[in-house]
Design a protein around this motif. Structure first.
Motif, mmCIF file in Angstrom:
data_model
loop_
_atom_site.group_PDB
_atom_site.id
_atom_site.type_symbol
_atom_site.label_atom_id
_atom_site.label_comp_id
_atom_site.label_asym_id
_atom_site.label_seq_id
_atom_site.Cartn_x
_atom_site.Cartn_y
_atom_site.Cartn_z
ATOM 1 N N ASP A 136 0.864 -1.179 0.000
ATOM 2 C CA ASP A 136 0.000 0.000 0.000
ATOM 3 C C ASP A 136 0.901 1.230 0.000
ATOM 4 O O ASP A 136 2.124 1.120 0.106
ATOM 5 C CB ASP A 136 -0.990 0.012 1.170
ATOM 6 C CG ASP A 136 -0.328 0.053 2.543
ATOM 7 O OD1 ASP A 136 0.481 0.972 2.770
ATOM 8 O OD2 ASP A 136 -0.622 -0.809 3.384
ATOM 9 N N THR A 137 0.291 2.396 -0.126
ATOM 10 C CA THR A 137 1.068 3.645 -0.179
ATOM 11 C C THR A 137 0.918 4.473 1.092
ATOM 12 O O THR A 137 1.283 5.653 1.117
ATOM 13 C CB THR A 137 0.655 4.492 -1.397
ATOM 14 O OG1 THR A 137 -0.723 4.876 -1.257
ATOM 15 C CG2 THR A 137 0.846 3.724 -2.687
ATOM 16 N N VAL A 138 0.384 3.884 2.155
ATOM 17 C CA VAL A 138 0.205 4.612 3.413
ATOM 18 C C VAL A 138 1.566 5.095 3.927
ATOM 19 O O VAL A 138 2.494 4.305 4.097
ATOM 20 C CB VAL A 138 -0.480 3.721 4.471
ATOM 21 C CG1 VAL A 138 -0.549 4.450 5.817
ATOM 22 C CG2 VAL A 138 -1.867 3.315 4.005
ATOM 23 N N GLY A 139 1.697 6.390 4.150
ATOM 24 C CA GLY A 139 2.921 6.949 4.706
ATOM 25 C C GLY A 139 4.041 7.157 3.711
ATOM 26 O O GLY A 139 5.145 7.571 4.111
ATOM 27 N N ALA A 140 3.795 6.931 2.418
ATOM 28 C CA ALA A 140 4.867 7.096 1.433
ATOM 29 C C ALA A 140 5.331 8.552 1.370
ATOM 30 O O ALA A 140 6.536 8.840 1.356
ATOM 31 C CB ALA A 140 4.401 6.628 0.060
ATOM 32 N N GLY A 141 4.372 9.481 1.345
ATOM 33 C CA GLY A 141 4.737 10.891 1.300
ATOM 34 C C GLY A 141 5.456 11.350 2.555
ATOM 35 O O GLY A 141 6.374 12.182 2.497
ATOM 36 N N ASP A 142 5.068 10.818 3.700
ATOM 37 C CA ASP A 142 5.725 11.174 4.965
ATOM 38 C C ASP A 142 7.150 10.636 5.005
ATOM 39 O O ASP A 142 8.071 11.305 5.492
ATOM 40 C CB ASP A 142 4.930 10.623 6.144
ATOM 41 C CG ASP A 142 3.484 11.078 6.137
ATOM 42 O OD1 ASP A 142 3.231 12.214 5.682
ATOM 43 O OD2 ASP A 142 2.615 10.301 6.568
ATOM 44 N N THR A 143 7.340 9.428 4.488
ATOM 45 C CA THR A 143 8.680 8.856 4.407
ATOM 46 C C THR A 143 9.562 9.677 3.476
ATOM 47 O O THR A 143 10.741 9.927 3.762
ATOM 48 C CB THR A 143 8.598 7.398 3.938
ATOM 49 O OG1 THR A 143 7.817 6.634 4.866
ATOM 50 C CG2 THR A 143 9.971 6.777 3.811
ATOM 51 N N PHE A 144 9.000 10.105 2.350
ATOM 52 C CA PHE A 144 9.710 10.973 1.411
ATOM 53 C C PHE A 144 10.127 12.267 2.111
ATOM 54 O O PHE A 144 11.279 12.706 2.017
ATOM 55 C CB PHE A 144 8.790 11.264 0.225
ATOM 56 C CG PHE A 144 9.438 11.940 -0.948
ATOM 57 C CD1 PHE A 144 9.740 11.226 -2.095
ATOM 58 C CD2 PHE A 144 9.729 13.299 -0.935
ATOM 59 C CE1 PHE A 144 10.332 11.850 -3.193
ATOM 60 C CE2 PHE A 144 10.308 13.934 -2.003
ATOM 61 C CZ PHE A 144 10.609 13.212 -3.148
ATOM 62 N N MET A 145 9.186 12.875 2.847
ATOM 63 C CA MET A 145 9.466 14.127 3.550
ATOM 64 C C MET A 145 10.564 13.940 4.580
ATOM 65 O O MET A 145 11.494 14.747 4.684
ATOM 66 C CB MET A 145 8.178 14.610 4.231
ATOM 67 C CG MET A 145 8.298 15.920 4.994
ATOM 68 S SD MET A 145 8.340 17.375 3.927
ATOM 69 C CE MET A 145 10.048 17.897 4.132
ATOM 70 N N ALA A 146 10.460 12.889 5.371
ATOM 71 C CA ALA A 146 11.467 12.621 6.394
ATOM 72 C C ALA A 146 12.849 12.464 5.781
ATOM 73 O O ALA A 146 13.855 12.950 6.332
ATOM 74 C CB ALA A 146 11.096 11.367 7.180
ATOM 75 N N THR A 147 12.902 11.811 4.629
ATOM 76 C CA THR A 147 14.190 11.551 3.993
ATOM 77 C C THR A 147 14.776 12.823 3.393
ATOM 78 O O THR A 147 16.008 13.009 3.399
ATOM 79 C CB THR A 147 14.046 10.444 2.942
ATOM 80 O OG1 THR A 147 13.408 9.313 3.547
ATOM 81 C CG2 THR A 147 15.402 10.007 2.411
ATOM 82 N N LEU A 148 13.945 13.703 2.866
ATOM 83 C CA LEU A 148 14.452 15.011 2.436
ATOM 84 C C LEU A 148 15.138 15.717 3.602
ATOM 85 O O LEU A 148 16.262 16.217 3.473
ATOM 86 C CB LEU A 148 13.315 15.883 1.916
ATOM 87 C CG LEU A 148 12.727 15.600 0.536
ATOM 88 C CD1 LEU A 148 11.583 16.580 0.254
ATOM 89 C CD2 LEU A 148 13.801 15.722 -0.551
ATOM 90 N N LEU A 149 14.452 15.780 4.748
ATOM 91 C CA LEU A 149 15.013 16.459 5.912
ATOM 92 C C LEU A 149 16.272 15.752 6.408
ATOM 93 O O LEU A 149 17.268 16.410 6.744
ATOM 94 C CB LEU A 149 13.975 16.528 7.025
ATOM 95 C CG LEU A 149 12.842 17.537 6.835
ATOM 96 C CD1 LEU A 149 11.741 17.301 7.871
ATOM 97 C CD2 LEU A 149 13.365 18.964 6.937
ATOM 98 N N ALA A 150 16.237 14.428 6.472
ATOM 99 C CA ALA A 150 17.400 13.684 6.967
ATOM 100 C C ALA A 150 18.611 13.883 6.057
ATOM 101 O O ALA A 150 19.752 14.016 6.532
ATOM 102 C CB ALA A 150 17.055 12.200 7.079
ATOM 103 N N THR A 151 18.371 13.909 4.751
ATOM 104 C CA THR A 151 19.473 14.067 3.799
ATOM 105 C C THR A 151 20.046 15.475 3.866
ATOM 106 O O THR A 151 21.269 15.672 3.833
ATOM 107 C CB THR A 151 19.000 13.732 2.379
ATOM 108 O OG1 THR A 151 18.398 12.434 2.366
ATOM 109 C CG2 THR A 151 20.165 13.735 1.398
#
Length: 320
Positions: free
Chosen positions: A251-266
């Motif tokens: 499923d795609t639940v949380g995909a956008g949040d994971t993307f956002m977190a990874t932008l910030l982490a990177t």
């Protein structure tokens, strides 16, 4: 920026009751911790970023689930727990795509004040991220908008993901004004093509992007287009990165949040959580950011619910 990045995350926490199938003609649900900013906090912490979650969590049993997810991921629970109940979302899936029904009246995550937030946000914080339901409606939405403006005024890097949930927006004009105020102070803005379409209806994507870039002061705007691609618009460069394939979509639940977190982490790993650093990003930098965030989102989509990968998981997937 020097020293280790410290990121504060604010916004809703809730329990997602996610449809996992059917039994005797009735849907079957699993309970999972969620809420867009909550998920971002989990994703950041799993990528070894010092993360402080500054929204209250309930003391009820569901709140204990939320608190345990944060602790297990390595995040700090920065706000005092509250006796009000936990917010809930019912998530139904059609071909793996989630739709949400929210229940948040009088819940713990909405019990915020400006004073309480600044007591929870640590001294010397590098960035403040917020978005989604926190800005939708109510007095708490105005508190969040004001806190983000205050953070920018204090020299704190501000990150914003509107993650529009139209069913909870009771006054479109008030919401647009609130979001507009945040966009004017944000340094990093991430949104989906669905968000863009809702914010700027009845115009082409190109015209909507032009209007958005004229509205925000953000040094980088990232537009995601689901399984297609994502585009980053910085001051000195623009880059579109195809989304990686998901070998086994759950499923795609949380995909956008994971993307956002990874932008910030990177960005944190690069020491780039400043307006000046964003202005200096070139095409190679944007490609690196989007490739890493897209890979993280793809790994999340291969699991049920929001389950962000660790930094080492992302490294391994990118290495092939």
């Amino acid at each position: 920026m020097t020293g280790k990045a410290v990121i504060a995350i604010g916004g809703e926490n809730l329990i997602d009751f996610v449809q996992t199938g059917e039994k005797n003609g009735a849907p079957v649900f699993d309970a999972a911790p969620g809420g867009s900013p909550f998920n971002v906090a989990v994703g950041l912490a799993r990528q070894e970023v010092e993360t402080h979650y500054v929204t209250p969590i309930s003391t009820d049993d569901l709140g204990d689930m939320l608190a345990e997810r944060l602790r297990a991921s390595g995040a700090h629970i920065a706000a005092p727990r509250r006796p009000e109940p936990t917010s809930r979302a019912v998530v139904t899936l059609v071909h793996g795509i989630p739709t949400y029904a929210f229940h948040r009246d009088g819940t713990a995550e909405r019990q915020i004040t400006a004073e309480g937030l600044w007591q929870s946000i640590p001294q010397g914080v590098s960035a403040l991220h917020c978005g989604s339901l926190a800005l939708a409606s109510g007095a708490d939405a105005d508190v969040w908008a004001a806190a983000m403006a205050e953070a920018a005024a204090r020299g704190i890097f501000v990150s914003f993901d509107p993650n529009v949930r139209a069913s909870l927006i009771l006054d479109r004009a008030a919401y647009m004004a609130r979001v507009g105020r945040v966009m004017q102070v944000a340094h990093l803005l991430k949104l989906s093509d669905e968000d863009l379409d809702w914010l700027y209806p009845d115009v082409s994507e190109d015209d909507a992007i032009t209007a958005l870039l004229a509205t925000t002061s953000a040094g980088m705007v990232v537009l995601t287009r689901g399984p297609k691609d994502a585009t980053a618009f910085a001051k000195s460069a623009t880059w579109t990165q195809p989304a990686p394939k998901v070998a086994r979509l759950v499923d795609t639940v949380g995909a956008g949040d994971t993307f956002m977190a990874t932008l910030l982490a990177t960005l944190a790993a690069r020491g780039s959580l400043t307006a000046e650093a964003l202005e200096a990003l070139d095409e190679a930098d944007l490609q690196h950011l989007l490739a890493r965030a897209g890979q993280a989102a793809a790994l999340n989509c291969a699991q049920s619910g929001c389950n962000p990968p660790s930094r080492s998981d992302i490294d391994a997937a990118l290495a092939g």
